[in-house]
Enzyme design. Structure first.
Site, PDB file in Angstrom:
ATOM      1  N   ASP A  18      -7.060  -5.350  -5.705  1.00  0.00           N
ATOM      2  CA  ASP A  18      -8.368  -5.462  -5.054  1.00  0.00           C
ATOM      3  C   ASP A  18      -8.167  -6.289  -3.787  1.00  0.00           C
ATOM      4  OD1 ASP A  18     -10.900  -6.241  -4.254  1.00  0.00           O
ATOM      5  OD2 ASP A  18     -11.606  -6.662  -6.286  1.00  0.00           O
ATOM      6  N   ILE A  19      -8.502  -5.720  -2.652  1.00  0.00           N
ATOM      7  CA  ILE A  19      -8.221  -6.393  -1.377  1.00  0.00           C
ATOM      8  C   ILE A  19      -9.031  -7.690  -1.237  1.00  0.00           C
ATOM      9  CG2 ILE A  19      -9.929  -5.281   0.156  1.00  0.00           C
ATOM     10  CD1 ILE A  19      -7.498  -4.843   2.109  1.00  0.00           C
ATOM     11  N   GLY A  40     -17.806   1.448  -1.471  1.00  0.00           N
ATOM     12  CA  GLY A  40     -16.343   1.332  -1.523  1.00  0.00           C
ATOM     13  C   GLY A  40     -15.835  -0.052  -1.169  1.00  0.00           C
ATOM     14  N   VAL A  41     -14.757  -0.066  -0.396  1.00  0.00           N
ATOM     15  CA  VAL A  41     -14.116  -1.338  -0.049  1.00  0.00           C
ATOM     16  C   VAL A  41     -15.045  -2.188   0.825  1.00  0.00           C
ATOM     17  CG1 VAL A  41     -12.817  -0.457   1.957  1.00  0.00           C
ATOM     18  CG2 VAL A  41     -11.896  -2.332   0.605  1.00  0.00           C
ATOM     19  N   ASP A  42     -15.815  -1.542   1.658  1.00  0.00           N
ATOM     20  CA  ASP A  42     -16.770  -2.231   2.540  1.00  0.00           C
ATOM     21  C   ASP A  42     -17.781  -3.035   1.686  1.00  0.00           C
ATOM     22  OD1 ASP A  42     -18.177  -2.907   4.823  1.00  0.00           O
ATOM     23  OD2 ASP A  42     -18.964  -0.896   5.211  1.00  0.00           O
ATOM     24  N   SER A 125     -10.068   5.485   5.210  1.00  0.00           N
ATOM     25  CA  SER A 125     -10.614   6.861   5.297  1.00  0.00           C
ATOM     26  C   SER A 125     -10.345   7.756   4.094  1.00  0.00           C
ATOM     27  CB  SER A 125     -10.122   7.601   6.561  1.00  0.00           C
ATOM     28  OG  SER A 125     -10.868   7.201   7.681  1.00  0.00           O
ATOM     29  N   THR A 126      -9.623   7.288   3.070  1.00  0.00           N
ATOM     30  CA  THR A 126      -9.255   8.219   1.980  1.00  0.00           C
ATOM     31  C   THR A 126     -10.228   8.204   0.803  1.00  0.00           C
ATOM     32  OG1 THR A 126      -7.765   6.647   0.876  1.00  0.00           O
ATOM     33  CG2 THR A 126      -6.805   8.063   2.576  1.00  0.00           C
ATOM     34  N   GLY A 127     -11.335   7.489   0.930  1.00  0.00           N
ATOM     35  CA  GLY A 127     -12.367   7.493  -0.110  1.00  0.00           C
ATOM     36  C   GLY A 127     -13.534   8.343   0.355  1.00  0.00           C
ATOM     37  N   TYR A 129     -14.643   8.957   3.152  1.00  0.00           N
ATOM     38  CA  TYR A 129     -14.407   9.734   4.369  1.00  0.00           C
ATOM     39  C   TYR A 129     -13.442  10.904   4.167  1.00  0.00           C
ATOM     40  CZ  TYR A 129     -17.110   6.623   7.481  1.00  0.00           C
ATOM     41  OH  TYR A 129     -18.117   5.924   8.125  1.00  0.00           O
TER      42      TYR A 129
HETATM   43  N1  AR6 Z   1      -9.757  -3.084  -2.658  1.00  0.00           N
HETATM   44  C1  AR6 Z   1      -8.891  -2.186  -2.139  1.00  0.00           C
HETATM   45  N2  AR6 Z   1      -9.194  -0.883  -1.958  1.00  0.00           N
HETATM   46  C2  AR6 Z   1     -10.436  -0.489  -2.337  1.00  0.00           C
HETATM   47  C3  AR6 Z   1     -11.399  -1.372  -2.876  1.00  0.00           C
HETATM   48  C4  AR6 Z   1     -11.016  -2.728  -3.036  1.00  0.00           C
HETATM   49  N3  AR6 Z   1     -11.844  -3.638  -3.524  1.00  0.00           N
HETATM   50  N4  AR6 Z   1     -12.525  -0.655  -3.138  1.00  0.00           N
HETATM   51  C5  AR6 Z   1     -12.271   0.634  -2.806  1.00  0.00           C
HETATM   52  N5  AR6 Z   1     -11.009   0.738  -2.320  1.00  0.00           N
HETATM   53  P1  AR6 Z   1     -13.704   3.845   0.912  1.00  0.00           P
HETATM   54  P2  AR6 Z   1     -13.447   5.183   3.522  1.00  0.00           P
HETATM   55  C6  AR6 Z   1     -10.282   1.925  -1.835  1.00  0.00           C
HETATM   56  O1  AR6 Z   1     -14.601   4.892   0.370  1.00  0.00           O
HETATM   57  O2  AR6 Z   1     -12.970   6.448   2.901  1.00  0.00           O
HETATM   58  C7  AR6 Z   1     -18.012   2.852   3.060  1.00  0.00           C
HETATM   59  O3  AR6 Z   1     -19.267   3.120   2.529  1.00  0.00           O
HETATM   60  C8  AR6 Z   1     -10.756   3.278  -2.273  1.00  0.00           C
HETATM   61  O4  AR6 Z   1     -10.358   3.553  -3.622  1.00  0.00           O
HETATM   62  O5  AR6 Z   1     -14.017   2.431   0.618  1.00  0.00           O
HETATM   63  O6  AR6 Z   1     -12.679   4.651   4.677  1.00  0.00           O
HETATM   64  C9  AR6 Z   1     -18.062   2.473   4.534  1.00  0.00           C
HETATM   65  O7  AR6 Z   1     -19.252   1.763   4.844  1.00  0.00           O
HETATM   66  C10 AR6 Z   1     -10.017   4.155  -1.281  1.00  0.00           C
HETATM   67  O8  AR6 Z   1      -8.641   4.312  -1.681  1.00  0.00           O
HETATM   68  O9  AR6 Z   1     -13.596   3.935   2.528  1.00  0.00           O
HETATM   69  C11 AR6 Z   1     -17.988   3.793   5.222  1.00  0.00           C
HETATM   70  O10 AR6 Z   1     -19.261   4.410   5.302  1.00  0.00           O
HETATM   71  C12 AR6 Z   1     -10.028   3.300   0.002  1.00  0.00           C
HETATM   72  O11 AR6 Z   1     -10.370   1.973  -0.426  1.00  0.00           O
HETATM   73  C13 AR6 Z   1     -17.106   4.619   4.332  1.00  0.00           C
HETATM   74  O12 AR6 Z   1     -17.225   4.049   3.028  1.00  0.00           O
HETATM   75  C14 AR6 Z   1     -11.053   3.746   1.044  1.00  0.00           C
HETATM   76  O13 AR6 Z   1     -12.239   4.199   0.402  1.00  0.00           O
HETATM   77  C15 AR6 Z   1     -15.661   4.538   4.722  1.00  0.00           C
HETATM   78  O14 AR6 Z   1     -14.947   5.464   3.963  1.00  0.00           O
END
Ligand code: AR6
Length: 183
Positions: A18-19, A40-42, A125-127, A129
């Site tokens: 977890d970042i 997600g991570v945000d 971008s791999t979640g 997006y």
């Molecule tokens: N620690 C590390 N990686 C994580 C965590 C964490 N706590 N939580 C999720 N991930 P995503 P995107 C991974 O969807 O595709 C947001 O709503 C996740 O499993 O978080 O860049 C923003 O506001 C995946 O492998 O981001 C944008 O609208 C990776 O992080 C949009 O999502 C990215 O998944 C950005 O989409």
């Protein structure tokens, strides 16, 4: 500032985790152009950092795809958050590859400007997006290795993979890179 002469391969780490738990100079947030939070991570970063992060983000005026902005880390163990906006995957003919590469370059440019020595990246971008994971991993590693070679005082870059599939993909991309380049 003392410089590190260690090769990039000793300064790059790919971990599962977890970042928001990373104790580094800056963690990278995969945000959206509003910089006002999301899922997600945000969402995880904003929850752990606390409401002051959103307050600071409100003053930044958003962020274009491929660019990055830096804030404090507030309640996070990381001192800073670098917010970048990855491309939404639209099939591959909308410059997505280059925009993803630009995200990493923008983060390294901020790391250089602020003299940061340790960074942690999620898989941008791999979640939500939907960028294809294999392709994203190879672009991410290529750009991270360029960044590590360009900035010798960067002690550590950690790629934090939230799930097994992402971790495996980044490990495979790293092995492929090493084979291709003989490193
Ligand atoms: N620690 C590390 N990686 C994580 C965590 C964490 N706590 N939580 C999720 N991930 P995503 P995107 C991974 O969807 O595709 C947001 O709503 C996740 O499993 O978080 O860049 C923003 O506001 C995946 O492998 O981001 C944008 O609208 C990776 O992080 C949009 O999502 C990215 O998944 C950005 O989409």
């Amino acid at each position: 500032m003392t410089t590190t002469q260690r090769p990039w391969s000793e300064r790059l780490e790919i971990v599962r985790g977890d970042i928001t738990c990373q104790q580094v100079d800056a963690i990278v947030n995969s945000a959206n152009p509003s910089l006002l939070g999301g899922g997600g991570v945000d969402g995880a970063i904003h929850r752990r950092a606390g409401p002051q992060l959103l307050e600071e983000c409100r003053k930044l005026g958003g962020c274009a795809t491929g660019e990055a902005k830096i804030t404090a880390g507030y309640n996070l163990p990381a001192r800073h958050v670098i917010h970048t906006v990855g491309p939404i995957w639209k099939g591959g003919d909308q410059n997505e590859d280059e925009l993803l590469a630009q995200c990493y370059r923008s983060c390294f440019a901020l790391a250089e400007k602020h003299g940061l020595r340790s960074l942690a990246f999620p898989s941008i971008s791999t979640g939500a997006y939907h960028f294809p994971l294999d392709l994203a991993a190879s672009i991410a590693l290529r750009e991270i290795i360029v960044g590590l070679e360009r900035l010798p005082y960067l002690d550590k870059v950690t790629v934090v993979c939230f799930d097994d599939r992402t971790w495996t993909c980044y490990q495979q991309a790293l092995a492929a890179y090493k084979e291709r380049t003989g490193t």
